[in-house]
Scaffold this motif. Structure first.
Motif, PDB file in Angstrom:
ATOM      1  N   MET A   1       0.837  -1.191   0.000  1.00 36.68           N
ATOM      2  CA  MET A   1       0.000   0.000   0.000  1.00 36.68           C
ATOM      3  C   MET A   1       0.874   1.244   0.000  1.00 36.68           C
ATOM      4  O   MET A   1       1.949   1.240   0.583  1.00 36.68           O
ATOM      5  CB  MET A   1      -0.902   0.016   1.227  1.00 36.68           C
ATOM      6  N   LEU A   2       0.364   2.291  -0.558  1.00 35.81           N
ATOM      7  CA  LEU A   2       1.118   3.537  -0.620  1.00 35.81           C
ATOM      8  C   LEU A   2       0.844   4.454   0.561  1.00 35.81           C
ATOM      9  O   LEU A   2       1.579   5.415   0.779  1.00 35.81           O
ATOM     10  CB  LEU A   2       0.790   4.271  -1.923  1.00 35.81           C
ATOM     11  N   LEU A   3      -0.200   4.172   1.321  1.00 37.29           N
ATOM     12  CA  LEU A   3      -0.541   5.008   2.477  1.00 37.29           C
ATOM     13  C   LEU A   3      -0.315   4.248   3.772  1.00 37.29           C
ATOM     14  O   LEU A   3      -0.408   3.020   3.807  1.00 37.29           O
ATOM     15  CB  LEU A   3      -2.006   5.440   2.396  1.00 37.29           C
ATOM     16  N   SER A   4      -0.051   4.990   4.855  1.00 38.15           N
ATOM     17  CA  SER A   4       0.157   4.346   6.151  1.00 38.15           C
ATOM     18  C   SER A   4      -0.899   4.730   7.175  1.00 38.15           C
ATOM     19  O   SER A   4      -0.765   4.414   8.340  1.00 38.15           O
ATOM     20  CB  SER A   4       1.543   4.704   6.692  1.00 38.15           C
ATOM     21  N   GLY A   5      -1.962   5.416   6.749  1.00 40.78           N
ATOM     22  CA  GLY A   5      -3.023   5.768   7.685  1.00 40.78           C
ATOM     23  C   GLY A   5      -3.622   7.110   7.350  1.00 40.78           C
ATOM     24  O   GLY A   5      -3.384   7.678   6.279  1.00 40.78           O
ATOM     25  N   VAL A   6      -4.395   7.638   8.276  1.00 41.15           N
ATOM     26  CA  VAL A   6      -5.071   8.927   8.113  1.00 41.15           C
ATOM     27  C   VAL A   6      -4.233  10.001   8.792  1.00 41.15           C
ATOM     28  O   VAL A   6      -3.868   9.864   9.961  1.00 41.15           O
ATOM     29  CB  VAL A   6      -6.489   8.890   8.723  1.00 41.15           C
ATOM     30  N   ASP A   7      -3.934  11.083   8.080  1.00 43.03           N
ATOM     31  CA  ASP A   7      -3.179  12.191   8.644  1.00 43.03           C
ATOM     32  C   ASP A   7      -4.081  13.068   9.509  1.00 43.03           C
ATOM     33  O   ASP A   7      -3.761  13.367  10.647  1.00 43.03           O
ATOM     34  CB  ASP A   7      -2.558  13.037   7.535  1.00 43.03           C
ATOM     35  N   HIS A   8      -5.219  13.510   8.949  1.00 43.87           N
ATOM     36  CA  HIS A   8      -6.129  14.345   9.733  1.00 43.87           C
ATOM     37  C   HIS A   8      -7.546  14.258   9.190  1.00 43.87           C
ATOM     38  O   HIS A   8      -7.769  13.835   8.060  1.00 43.87           O
ATOM     39  CB  HIS A   8      -5.669  15.809   9.764  1.00 43.87           C
ATOM     40  N   ILE A   9      -8.467  14.642  10.028  1.00 44.40           N
ATOM     41  CA  ILE A   9      -9.879  14.786   9.684  1.00 44.40           C
ATOM     42  C   ILE A   9     -10.230  16.226  10.031  1.00 44.40           C
ATOM     43  O   ILE A   9      -9.948  16.687  11.142  1.00 44.40           O
ATOM     44  CB  ILE A   9     -10.762  13.821  10.493  1.00 44.40           C
ATOM     45  N   ALA A  10     -10.807  16.948   9.087  1.00 45.50           N
ATOM     46  CA  ALA A  10     -11.195  18.337   9.329  1.00 45.50           C
ATOM     47  C   ALA A  10     -12.685  18.383   9.653  1.00 45.50           C
ATOM     48  O   ALA A  10     -13.489  17.727   8.992  1.00 45.50           O
ATOM     49  CB  ALA A  10     -10.896  19.193   8.102  1.00 45.50           C
TER      50      ALA A  10
END
Length: 146
Positions: free
Chosen positions: A1-10
């Protein structure tokens, strides 16, 4: 996978201090200062670090009433709710106790096959979910259940 998680939720709120108090008390969040944000200078932003790599970016926008909108699940717009990953069974149980204490959840635990889950509502009415993966060998009982 190219992502490692969620950075932020606005998200939007009318009261970042109240929201920060809740996320600090329940999730041990680190609450940053509220600062001016946006082109017109009326908006503010407060960063609430809720995990090692995840933040809530909480905005106040005085001329927006979107923070007041509360509708049933699947009718809330493009962001319906968010899921948070508990770091362990013990953390899940602690979060469950704190959510019940704060009147944010009834503590019901859902079995979603590969994970346990519980839903909550923060002081602004935004629905969230806390999940913890099941042990692969099935050795762990429902976390926090008595």
């Amino acid at each position: 996978m190219l992502l490692s998680g969620v950075d932020h939720i606005a998200c939007l709120t009318h009261d970042p201090a109240r929201l920060g108090d809740f996320y600090r008390a329940v999730f041990d969040a680190e609450i940053g200062s509220t600062r001016s944000h946006g082109q017109r200078g009326e908006e503010t932003m407060t960063v609430m670090r809720i995990g090692p790599h995840t933040e809530l970016n909480v905005f106040t926008v005085p001329d927006s009433d979107e923070a007041d909108r509360q509708t049933p699940m699947w009718h809330r717009g493009r962001l319906d709710h968010f899921g948070l990953h508990a770091s362990s069974y013990a953390a899940f149980a602690t979060i469950r106790e704190r959510l019940i204490e704060h009147g944010a959840s009834d503590g019901a635990i859902n079995d979603f096959g590969s994970a346990y889950s519980m839903f909550f509502r923060d002081p602004d009415g935004l629905e969230g979910e806390v999940l913890v993966p099941k042990a692969a060998d099935g050795s762990h009982p429902v976390p926090g259940a008595s």
